[in-house]
Write a protein that holds these residues in place. Sequence first.
Motif, PDB file in Angstrom:
ATOM      1  N   UNK A   1       0.894  -1.154   0.000  1.00  0.00           N
ATOM      2  CA  UNK A   1       0.000   0.000   0.000  1.00  0.00           C
ATOM      3  C   UNK A   1       0.928   1.197   0.000  1.00  0.00           C
TER       4      UNK A   1
ATOM      5  N   UNK B   1       1.811   5.232  -1.890  1.00  0.00           N
ATOM      6  CA  UNK B   1       1.323   6.345  -2.697  1.00  0.00           C
ATOM      7  C   UNK B   1       2.495   7.120  -3.278  1.00  0.00           C
TER       8      UNK B   1
ATOM      9  N   UNK C   1       4.965   9.794  -3.942  1.00  0.00           N
ATOM     10  CA  UNK C   1       5.427  10.917  -3.135  1.00  0.00           C
ATOM     11  C   UNK C   1       5.345  10.702  -1.644  1.00  0.00           C
ATOM     12  N   UNK C   2       4.692   9.626  -1.210  1.00  0.00           N
ATOM     13  CA  UNK C   2       4.561   9.424   0.227  1.00  0.00           C
ATOM     14  C   UNK C   2       5.718   8.572   0.743  1.00  0.00           C
ATOM     15  N   UNK C   3       6.303   8.966   1.832  1.00  0.00           N
ATOM     16  CA  UNK C   3       7.475   8.239   2.305  1.00  0.00           C
ATOM     17  C   UNK C   3       7.152   6.876   2.917  1.00  0.00           C
ATOM     18  N   UNK C   4       5.921   6.673   3.376  1.00  0.00           N
ATOM     19  CA  UNK C   4       5.651   5.412   4.057  1.00  0.00           C
ATOM     20  C   UNK C   4       4.848   4.461   3.200  1.00  0.00           C
ATOM     21  N   UNK C   5       5.090   3.171   3.397  1.00  0.00           N
ATOM     22  CA  UNK C   5       4.293   2.177   2.705  1.00  0.00           C
ATOM     23  C   UNK C   5       4.127   0.966   3.625  1.00  0.00           C
ATOM     24  N   UNK C   6       3.187   0.094   3.266  1.00  0.00           N
ATOM     25  CA  UNK C   6       2.888  -1.039   4.124  1.00  0.00           C
ATOM     26  C   UNK C   6       2.669  -2.258   3.246  1.00  0.00           C
TER      27      UNK C   6
ATOM     28  N   UNK D   1       4.722  18.035  -5.701  1.00  0.00           N
ATOM     29  CA  UNK D   1       4.732  17.137  -4.554  1.00  0.00           C
ATOM     30  C   UNK D   1       5.683  15.963  -4.807  1.00  0.00           C
ATOM     31  N   UNK D   2       5.596  15.412  -6.027  1.00  0.00           N
ATOM     32  CA  UNK D   2       6.478  14.295  -6.362  1.00  0.00           C
ATOM     33  C   UNK D   2       7.929  14.733  -6.434  1.00  0.00           C
TER      34      UNK D   2
ATOM     35  N   UNK E   1       9.368  15.080  -2.972  1.00  0.00           N
ATOM     36  CA  UNK E   1       9.638  13.781  -2.381  1.00  0.00           C
ATOM     37  C   UNK E   1      10.959  13.215  -2.884  1.00  0.00           C
TER      38      UNK E   1
ATOM     39  N   UNK F   1       4.041  13.617   6.137  1.00  0.00           N
ATOM     40  CA  UNK F   1       5.296  13.237   5.484  1.00  0.00           C
ATOM     41  C   UNK F   1       6.507  13.638   6.314  1.00  0.00           C
TER      42      UNK F   1
ATOM     43  N   UNK G   1       8.345  16.384   6.145  1.00  0.00           N
ATOM     44  CA  UNK G   1       9.427  17.049   5.413  1.00  0.00           C
ATOM     45  C   UNK G   1       9.651  18.470   5.917  1.00  0.00           C
TER      46      UNK G   1
ATOM     47  N   UNK H   1      -1.455   3.917   7.127  1.00  0.00           N
ATOM     48  CA  UNK H   1      -0.007   4.142   6.979  1.00  0.00           C
ATOM     49  C   UNK H   1       0.525   5.114   8.020  1.00  0.00           C
ATOM     50  N   UNK H   2      -0.349   5.940   8.563  1.00  0.00           N
ATOM     51  CA  UNK H   2       0.160   7.042   9.395  1.00  0.00           C
ATOM     52  C   UNK H   2      -0.394   7.062  10.806  1.00  0.00           C
TER      53      UNK H   2
END
Lengths: 400, 456
Positions: free
Chosen positions: A146, A148, A150-155, B83-84, B87, B112, B114, B454-455
Amino acid sequence: MWGFIQVLVPLLAGLLGSLWVGSRFRRIERSMLLGAVLGGLAGGLGSLIFMVPLDFCTFEPERKAIDVAFGVGLVLVGMAIPLWPLLAWTQKEQERRLGLQRATPRERGIFKQWWLAWLLLLPTFTILVVFLYYPGLDTFRLSTLLTFVGAPRSRFVCVDNFTGLLTDATYLRSLGITFAISAAIVVLGLSGSLLIATLAYQPIRGAAIYRVLLIWPYAISPAVAGIIFFIMFNPLGGVANHLLGLVGIPRLNWLSDPNLAPWVVIFASVWKQMGYNILFYLAGLQNLPKDLLEAAAIDGAGAMRRFFAITLPLLSPITFFLVITNMTYAFFDIFGTIDLLTAGGPSGSTSVLIYEIYKIGVSSGNLGRAAAQSIVLFFIVVGLTILQFRTTERNVTYGG
Amino acid sequence: MRLHFSMNTRRTFLAVAAGLVAASAAAFLAADSFAQSPAEVKVWIAFTDNRLDWARGKAEEFNKQFPQYKVTVEGYGNYEEIQQATDLAIQQKAAPSVVQWFEVGTQRARDFGYFKSIADALGNRTEVNGIPVNFDDFIEPVVSYYTLDGKFTSMPWNSSSPILYSNTAILKKAGIEKPPATWQELEAACQKIMALPDAPQGCVTWPNHGWFYEQWMAQQNALLANNDNGRAARATQVFLDSEPSIAIATWWKGMHDKGYYIYSGKQRDWAATEQAIQTGTVAMAITSSADAANITNAAKQNNIELVTTRMPYNADKGWTGNLIGGASLWLVKDLPKEVEEGALTFMLWLNNTENAAEWHQVTGYLPIRKSSVALLESKGWFKENPNFFTASDQINNSKVTPATRGALLGAFPEIRNVVTQTMEDLMVKGGDPAQAMAKANEEANRLLAEYNSLYQ
């Protein structure tokens, strides 16, 4: 961690493989033991190809039945990868023993220095590895996450991205749309091209000019084709509605009516690809053996009869080739046309799989889901091509 | 011959290589000595048009005033692209100093990790390099949108609000004295306009974009998500199936079904709306105040006079306020001290009274400082350009409630897509708005849960 399932799966797979290959070996009068060992190793290790990277997650107790079924499928596919060549070899051996094999010892051109061949391959190979194989393999990794853009985290989500597709109404609809649009593009495209090629092949004045003009649209990029059709089918100022108006048909909302928009996409895609198809058919027509047609004409066969009984079967290798290239085109290359013509709309009616991947992966940024979808699309196209090779090849006459 | 040639090339090659090594060594030394002065501040913004030129011009002006800093501005195609790029840059340790980030990405920016909040960077200073901080001068809806957990987090820059643009000639012909203020008035006006013998092709249009839906939710003082729109705590539920939400869908679909609302057939089609109002294809349009300058001028060239008024609201529910849209400037964390100071100085300077007023005049974005509004008033700007006053007036009169502060959702861009898709389906294929919104809510909640997993 090696639990119960981690032992059971390769054991069962190995057993199946050893039984299968062992029995095959006995039939070709080779050592059954050797066959059993080879088959066992192939089956057992093959079952791990997908399961080790996934860490047997599909068989975890809290998983749903659909995940387990998917896992079994993956085990079987993994087993097939090493078993297939082994079984194919035994098949060939048996045919050889029975004297069935068409023995055609071919001369093979080989490089005297093996390293030279590799050296010459190296530049291409590097590009393939960096830009094709690595991203291709990474798609498999992404499809289990999972994650996204640009998102730093994934699972890690196991095979949820795949099994989720089965209940995703938008995706299933897109699947149906893709098959319908692709079938229409291939059928209309090929029959239309053959018709035009046959006409352009007639010995008429200025034939060469017509032929060149017919091939032109192919030089246009799909995006430009999209813009041209966007303007032509514009409900207010477009030429399509103007022509309809001349014969008294009221204005149609070509691009905002979910029943009409797919047809505009099909027309645009067929038109764009026609030059390519005509080129091949023209070449095919020029290479037809004249004596057959002449003989048929002398025997009293009419033009239609000659076309369907002689020309069409003789062109079948070209048709076969064009079906595959057109199908690949319909699955992958019409993206640009759709993006500029309808952007997948109205209401998703032209959102084919490749456009759906773009929407999920780029617009929504859900990389994992998009990766899973692109793997599915990849296997659909591979599957269709294999199917075609198997079924159509028999009906294709490669000259002679 | 061949040997000779290859010897020659080899020698040439060696010479060139040696030269390159020497040159790059020199370059490194030079770069090192330059690094002492001035501190490089890299600013990334999501514009490539005249707004980028304006920002670049301002950066040059700033560099002259503050020679200890060197601000460079780079433009990106859109908010997603920036945004990309951010990152990637952060992963490759080539981060810029300041990034423009769109408002619905606020929760992501926070997750994020940042960025550093402006409040943290300032500490308890009231001025930086002689530029007063003075947050009280910012208009309230803007400050409240970008205040997270009680902290001033990012620097507002381009904020806008949707307004109604009306073609005065058509309204007059239909005997409508002043542009409609409510949904109900708009519908009645459309009935009159479409009954005209020379009626335009459509009465009204606006882009099928989630922003307009969110505005109407805020106007009705309806929350989009739980936990005070995600501001008291992370939002875990959205309310697309709520009564005010269904009211929006029902009214919008009704306007379309009656032939009053014109749908271009494409989602997020800002250009079609602009085109339609500029060319007189429709009598009225709702779109961003940020385009006030462009639209008014383009219409003038077509001899069309436009007047702007506040975005129509649901009279049954009354008007609480509108929320802002646009983007803000975020300060990247872990910058060298003097770069951070430079970035902070530039952001404050770019938003000082004069610059904020000029930014408004150039584009139509809100003048985000009270002092800028006063400055513009004193110059008679709003008298001469009444179309530019509407958005400010609308935002400044808005009551700040959890609903009008705007929602913070991690999966906001995706949830917007769900809303626009639902509206498109309702218009193109028909269906029951309540059912459609219930389905949309399910999907949106799934997306939100997916992101939150995720967060958390």
